[in-house]
Design a protein around this motif. Structure first.
Motif, PDB file in Angstrom:
ATOM      1  N   ASN A  40       9.179   5.142   9.570  1.00 36.93           N
ATOM      2  CA  ASN A  40      10.496   5.704   9.851  1.00 36.93           C
ATOM      3  C   ASN A  40      10.868   6.802   8.867  1.00 36.93           C
ATOM      4  O   ASN A  40      11.610   7.718   9.208  1.00 36.93           O
ATOM      5  N   GLU A  41      10.340   6.717   7.664  1.00 38.71           N
ATOM      6  CA  GLU A  41      10.573   7.792   6.716  1.00 38.71           C
ATOM      7  C   GLU A  41       9.775   9.031   7.109  1.00 38.71           C
ATOM      8  O   GLU A  41      10.182  10.154   6.830  1.00 38.71           O
ATOM      9  N   ASN A  42       8.655   8.796   7.743  1.00 33.51           N
ATOM     10  CA  ASN A  42       7.754   9.891   8.075  1.00 33.51           C
ATOM     11  C   ASN A  42       7.100   9.619   9.424  1.00 33.51           C
ATOM     12  O   ASN A  42       5.997   9.083   9.495  1.00 33.51           O
ATOM     13  N   PRO A  43       7.786   9.988  10.518  1.00 29.28           N
ATOM     14  CA  PRO A  43       7.351   9.603  11.870  1.00 29.28           C
ATOM     15  C   PRO A  43       5.949  10.063  12.238  1.00 29.28           C
ATOM     16  O   PRO A  43       5.337   9.492  13.143  1.00 29.28           O
ATOM     17  N   ALA A  44       5.449  11.054  11.527  1.00 29.70           N
ATOM     18  CA  ALA A  44       4.085  11.499  11.845  1.00 29.70           C
ATOM     19  C   ALA A  44       3.078  10.380  11.608  1.00 29.70           C
ATOM     20  O   ALA A  44       1.979  10.388  12.173  1.00 29.70           O
ATOM     21  N   LEU A  45       3.459   9.400  10.809  1.00 32.98           N
ATOM     22  CA  LEU A  45       2.536   8.307  10.509  1.00 32.98           C
ATOM     23  C   LEU A  45       2.329   7.375  11.701  1.00 32.98           C
ATOM     24  O   LEU A  45       1.362   6.613  11.747  1.00 32.98           O
ATOM     25  N   LYS A  46       3.259   7.443  12.658  1.00 32.59           N
ATOM     26  CA  LYS A  46       3.241   6.419  13.700  1.00 32.59           C
ATOM     27  C   LYS A  46       1.951   6.377  14.505  1.00 32.59           C
ATOM     28  O   LYS A  46       1.572   5.337  15.018  1.00 32.59           O
ATOM     29  N   SER A  47       1.314   7.528  14.626  1.00 29.09           N
ATOM     30  CA  SER A  47       0.095   7.548  15.433  1.00 29.09           C
ATOM     31  C   SER A  47      -1.162   7.318  14.595  1.00 29.09           C
ATOM     32  O   SER A  47      -2.263   7.299  15.123  1.00 29.09           O
ATOM     33  N   LEU A  48      -0.972   7.148  13.294  1.00 28.57           N
ATOM     34  CA  LEU A  48      -2.128   6.993  12.411  1.00 28.57           C
ATOM     35  C   LEU A  48      -2.269   5.545  11.956  1.00 28.57           C
ATOM     36  O   LEU A  48      -1.291   4.796  11.947  1.00 28.57           O
ATOM     37  N   PRO A  49      -3.480   5.154  11.572  1.00 29.56           N
ATOM     38  CA  PRO A  49      -3.627   3.819  10.980  1.00 29.56           C
ATOM     39  C   PRO A  49      -3.033   3.832   9.571  1.00 29.56           C
ATOM     40  O   PRO A  49      -3.442   4.625   8.732  1.00 29.56           O
ATOM     41  N   VAL A  50      -2.057   2.973   9.361  1.00 32.00           N
ATOM     42  CA  VAL A  50      -1.345   2.948   8.083  1.00 32.00           C
ATOM     43  C   VAL A  50      -1.483   1.570   7.436  1.00 32.00           C
ATOM     44  O   VAL A  50      -1.305   0.543   8.094  1.00 32.00           O
ATOM     45  N   GLY A  51      -1.812   1.574   6.152  1.00 33.40           N
ATOM     46  CA  GLY A  51      -1.831   0.332   5.393  1.00 33.40           C
ATOM     47  C   GLY A  51      -0.923   0.470   4.188  1.00 33.40           C
ATOM     48  O   GLY A  51      -0.788   1.547   3.616  1.00 33.40           O
ATOM     49  N   VAL A  52      -0.264  -0.614   3.806  1.00 35.79           N
ATOM     50  CA  VAL A  52       0.592  -0.600   2.634  1.00 35.79           C
ATOM     51  C   VAL A  52      -0.051  -1.483   1.576  1.00 35.79           C
ATOM     52  O   VAL A  52      -0.312  -2.660   1.819  1.00 35.79           O
ATOM     53  N   LYS A  53      -0.312  -0.895   0.428  1.00 39.54           N
ATOM     54  CA  LYS A  53      -1.035  -1.653  -0.592  1.00 39.54           C
ATOM     55  C   LYS A  53      -0.124  -2.097  -1.725  1.00 39.54           C
ATOM     56  O   LYS A  53       0.904  -1.477  -2.022  1.00 39.54           O
ATOM     57  N   GLN A  54      -0.503  -3.196  -2.327  1.00 39.57           N
ATOM     58  CA  GLN A  54       0.068  -3.606  -3.601  1.00 39.57           C
ATOM     59  C   GLN A  54      -1.123  -3.939  -4.488  1.00 39.57           C
ATOM     60  O   GLN A  54      -1.899  -4.833  -4.163  1.00 39.57           O
ATOM     61  N   LYS A  55      -1.247  -3.174  -5.552  1.00 40.29           N
ATOM     62  CA  LYS A  55      -2.431  -3.314  -6.400  1.00 40.29           C
ATOM     63  C   LYS A  55      -3.695  -3.179  -5.554  1.00 40.29           C
ATOM     64  O   LYS A  55      -3.843  -2.175  -4.869  1.00 40.29           O
ATOM     65  N   SER A  56      -4.503  -4.188  -5.524  1.00 40.39           N
ATOM     66  CA  SER A  56      -5.786  -3.989  -4.864  1.00 40.39           C
ATOM     67  C   SER A  56      -5.878  -4.609  -3.477  1.00 40.39           C
ATOM     68  O   SER A  56      -6.957  -4.703  -2.902  1.00 40.39           O
ATOM     69  N   ILE A  57      -4.764  -5.041  -2.938  1.00 40.17           N
ATOM     70  CA  ILE A  57      -4.818  -5.601  -1.594  1.00 40.17           C
ATOM     71  C   ILE A  57      -3.853  -4.871  -0.663  1.00 40.17           C
ATOM     72  O   ILE A  57      -2.913  -4.222  -1.091  1.00 40.17           O
ATOM     73  N   LEU A  58      -4.116  -5.039   0.632  1.00 41.57           N
ATOM     74  CA  LEU A  58      -3.216  -4.492   1.642  1.00 41.57           C
ATOM     75  C   LEU A  58      -2.159  -5.541   1.935  1.00 41.57           C
ATOM     76  O   LEU A  58      -2.456  -6.612   2.464  1.00 41.57           O
ATOM     77  N   ALA A  59      -0.917  -5.223   1.628  1.00 46.01           N
ATOM     78  CA  ALA A  59       0.153  -6.176   1.923  1.00 46.01           C
ATOM     79  C   ALA A  59       0.347  -6.287   3.428  1.00 46.01           C
ATOM     80  O   ALA A  59       0.545  -7.362   3.964  1.00 46.01           O
ATOM     81  N   THR A  60       0.299  -5.159   4.103  1.00 47.72           N
ATOM     82  CA  THR A  60       0.381  -5.182   5.567  1.00 47.72           C
ATOM     83  C   THR A  60      -0.136  -3.858   6.112  1.00 47.72           C
ATOM     84  O   THR A  60      -0.458  -2.933   5.357  1.00 47.72           O
ATOM     85  N   CYS A  61      -0.229  -3.772   7.412  1.00 48.44           N
ATOM     86  CA  CYS A  61      -0.695  -2.535   8.041  1.00 48.44           C
ATOM     87  C   CYS A  61      -0.097  -2.463   9.435  1.00 48.44           C
ATOM     88  O   CYS A  61       0.336  -3.478   9.987  1.00 48.44           O
ATOM     89  N   ASN A  62      -0.063  -1.262   9.999  1.00 47.28           N
ATOM     90  CA  ASN A  62       0.538  -1.135  11.331  1.00 47.28           C
ATOM     91  C   ASN A  62      -0.470  -1.532  12.407  1.00 47.28           C
ATOM     92  O   ASN A  62      -1.622  -1.854  12.124  1.00 47.28           O
ATOM     93  N   TYR A  63      -0.003  -1.501  13.660  1.00 44.43           N
ATOM     94  CA  TYR A  63      -0.867  -2.002  14.732  1.00 44.43           C
ATOM     95  C   TYR A  63      -1.991  -1.039  15.072  1.00 44.43           C
ATOM     96  O   TYR A  63      -3.029  -1.461  15.568  1.00 44.43           O
TER      97      TYR A  63
END
Length: 612
Positions: A40-63
């Motif tokens: 939502n901060e950057n709508p261009a991301l919506k069509s891309l595979p996005v992962g959110v990391k904390q340190k060395s792991i992915l906390a979550t990712c989009n569909y």
DNA sequence: GTGCAAGAG
DNA sequence: GGTTCTCTTGCAC
């Protein structure tokens, strides 16, 4: 039809308490929340595979990422291997997620009539909408279900939305049984709730851009489990009609580890019992047990008493046998808790796995950083939005936790001794509650430094009495957490900007005003102590009380002290300061917001410390 | 009141 | 190269 249970009169039975379908509960789960915030901060991301990391792991990712094989809690390296063009964003700072979560939560809360709106983490919310649904059930014309109107406000019949009451909104479980039974009150109530859930989900999407998954049922556990049947961007109503086995079949199909309230420890203990001797000596680590509710329920000899025996060890909850037994049968009487304006605890932590902290100097530096973050969070979460800000609640206790690094080499999963966290706590010193009148963060560094020197390092020494001689690293700290807790409520929200001077208004602020008056005599006999003088250590010239600001803060109308308790308190001295200038002779009390002359600071502080 | 364990996301 | 960063609840002491 109310089933009041008189515990003393009920004999022990092996059956769970009968399910009680009096309530209607909604559950919302925002779809891959952290990733959505970035999208939502950057709508261009919506069509891309996005992962959110904390340190060395992915906390979550989009569909999009999930479709490419990326999973939650994957190691970054692994995620990059399966999806080389994964866009990885850093989610270690939770501020933006907290902000969005709060806005979405406020929207949902605005549609509650009874304030039972409970947040679970940042991305889930329960609503008890029993009253809203009861009202709408009364208003419903069962002979014209197709053109119904849902009332969102008892007093304004215009507020609401049109809907087709002949159908459920969204999915139902079991799938396909989508006909509403007008003669079955529970069917009607669940139908109504499905439309309310749908309306709210669409509101969150339209107003903020956040899609969610919804669950509709008669308890928290069932609503939550129902919601996970169809995700994302969908909702499921569990048709738990009176004389059906739907709920039991629904529960039976789950692995026990998936049931809210059954965590890894309980799963492991139950599994060790169920899979004990005869058939399968294969004991899996608790988190990935394939054991189902049906298997456990039907295990020979299984009963609440047996569960109690399996689960009870020192430290375990009493009555957990009954509780787990009930949950396995889809029975959950836990209430949706009322919204609380302030958290009961705020903590900040950081991990140092790559390079554990070895020296007190390093620890001290980290403590300072963490303390500054904590102080900022306290100001955001515990003060009102007023000018000047005031504490809505303040913490009485400060806690420091650490854990030394797990161990140099061990296999993940096998030895289940994750961390030995240990902690020490102490009173939070008053100077941590100083509030500046204007630019809100100027003084944080100074307060943090003092907090480290006077509170955190002493706590650290209690935690690690003999600083070990470094064989090759000294302390070996892998985690530091600092936490404030034990909140004392001081003012209710909206108290500062008295919207309506007259009759009912007040709440906590007024009680404090009353206490002021009763303490008047005591406050008069003040003595001039050191009013929290600047501490000379490490050269910081820190004035811990709020300094004057160049701002026009006093022009905020409606903030007229003349009629306030403060005027009574200050009676006789009130020309020491002026209504539109808090000058060098006085400061604004960070707890109650009243202007206080320095010579009265000590007494005033004692007054606050007398609050319960 | 203090410290820990276990639950949640 | 190897557990994120929180928050709540309940027990033992």
């Amino acid at each position: 039809m109310k089933t009041t249970t008189l515990t003393s009169a009920i004999p022990r039975v092996t059956k769970p308490p009968k399910r009680n379908d009096d309530r209607v509960i909604l559950h919302f789960d925002y779809d891959c929340f952290y990733a959505s915030v970035f999208e939502n901060e950057n709508p261009a991301l919506k069509s891309l595979p996005v992962g959110v990391k904390q340190k060395s792991i992915l906390a979550t990712c989009n569909y999009v990422a999930r479709a490419r094989g990326v999973k939650k809690l994957m190691l970054i390296s692994e995620a990059q291997r399966v999806c080389p063009d994964l866009v990885i964003l850093n989610g270690e700072d939770l501020t933006r997620f907290r902000d969005v979560s709060k806005r979405l939560w406020s929207t949902l809360r605005a549609h509650s009539w009874n304030r039972r709106v409970e947040r679970l983490g940042l991305d889930e919310v329960f609503l008890d909408v029993t009253d809203v649904i009861a009202y709408n059930a009364e208003m419903l014309n069962v002979h014209a279900l197709g053109s119904s109107f849902f009332h969102l406000d008892r007093r304004d019949p215009e507020k609401g939305f049109a809907f087709d009451g002949a159908q459920f909104f969204g999915c139902v479980y079991p799938a396909g049984s989508a006909a509403v039974l007008p003669e079955d009150p529970l069917s009607v109530r669940l139908m109504l709730a499905s439309h309310l859930a749908g309306y709210l989900r669409h509101k969150l999407e339209d107003d903020f851009g956040y899609t969610s998954s919804g669950g509709v049922s008669t308890s928290k556990v069932l609503a939550k489990l129902a919601g996970s049947v169809n995700k994302p961007k969908n909702q499921t109503t569990l048709l738990s009609l009176q004389d059906s086995d739907v709920v039991q079949e629904f529960m039976d199909a789950h692995q026990i580890r998936q049931i809210p309230g059954i965590g890894s420890r309980i799963t492991q203990l139950i599994q060790e019992h169920v899979l004990s001797a005869p058939t399968t000596p294969q004991i899996q680590p608790g988190d990935e047990s394939p054991l189902t509710v049906a298997q456990v329920r039907q295990h020979p000899g299984m009963s609440p008493e047996l569960l109690e025996r399996i689960l009870s060890r020192p430290g375990s909850e009493r009555g957990s046998g009954d509780k787990i037994w009930a949950i396995l049968h889809g029975v959950d009487r836990s209430e949706v808790k009322e919204a609380s304006d302030v958290p009961t605890q705020i903590s900040i932590e950081d991990t140092y796995m790559a390079r554990p902290l070895g020296t007190v100097a390093e620890v001290s530096r980290e403590l300072h950083t963490l303390a500054a973050s904590l102080l900022r969070r306290m100001r955001v979460d515990l003060t009102d939005a007023g000018k000047p800000p005031r504490w809505l609640a303040y913490p009485k206790t400060l806690r420091l936790s650490t854990c030394t690094r797990p161990r140099p080499s061990s296999k993940p999963g096998t030895e289940h001794h994750p961390f030995g966290r240990s902690s020490r706590s102490a009173a939070l010193p008053r100077f941590a509650l100083a509030l500046p009148d204007s630019p809100i963060n100027d003084d944080i560094e100074a307060i943090a430094a003092r907090l480290v020197a006077e509170s955190l390092l002493p706590l650290f020494r209690r935690l690690h009495p003999e600083t070990p001689r470094p064989p090759q690293g000294g302390l070996n700290l892998g985690l530091i957490n600092i936490c404030v807790t034990n909140m004392v409520m001081v003012a209710s929200a909206g108290d500062g900007e008295n919207e309506e001077g007259g009759g009912g208004g007040g709440g906590n602020g007024r009680d404090i005003g009353r206490m002021f008056r009763t303490q008047e005599d005591k406050l008069r006999e003040f003595t001039v102590y050191d009013t929290s003088g600047p501490s000379a250590e490490d050269g910081h010239k820190n004035d811990t009380v709020a300094k004057d600001a160049s701002e026009d803060r006093r022009r905020s109308s409606g903030y007229n002290d003349d009629t306030k308790p403060a005027a009574v308190l200050l009676d006789g001295e009130d020309d020491t300061w002026d209504d539109d200038e808090t000058d060098e002779d006085s400061f604004r009390c960070p707890l109650c917001g009243h202007p206080i002359p320095y010579f009265a600071a000590s007494a005033h502080e004692r007054f606050h410390s007398m609050e319960d």
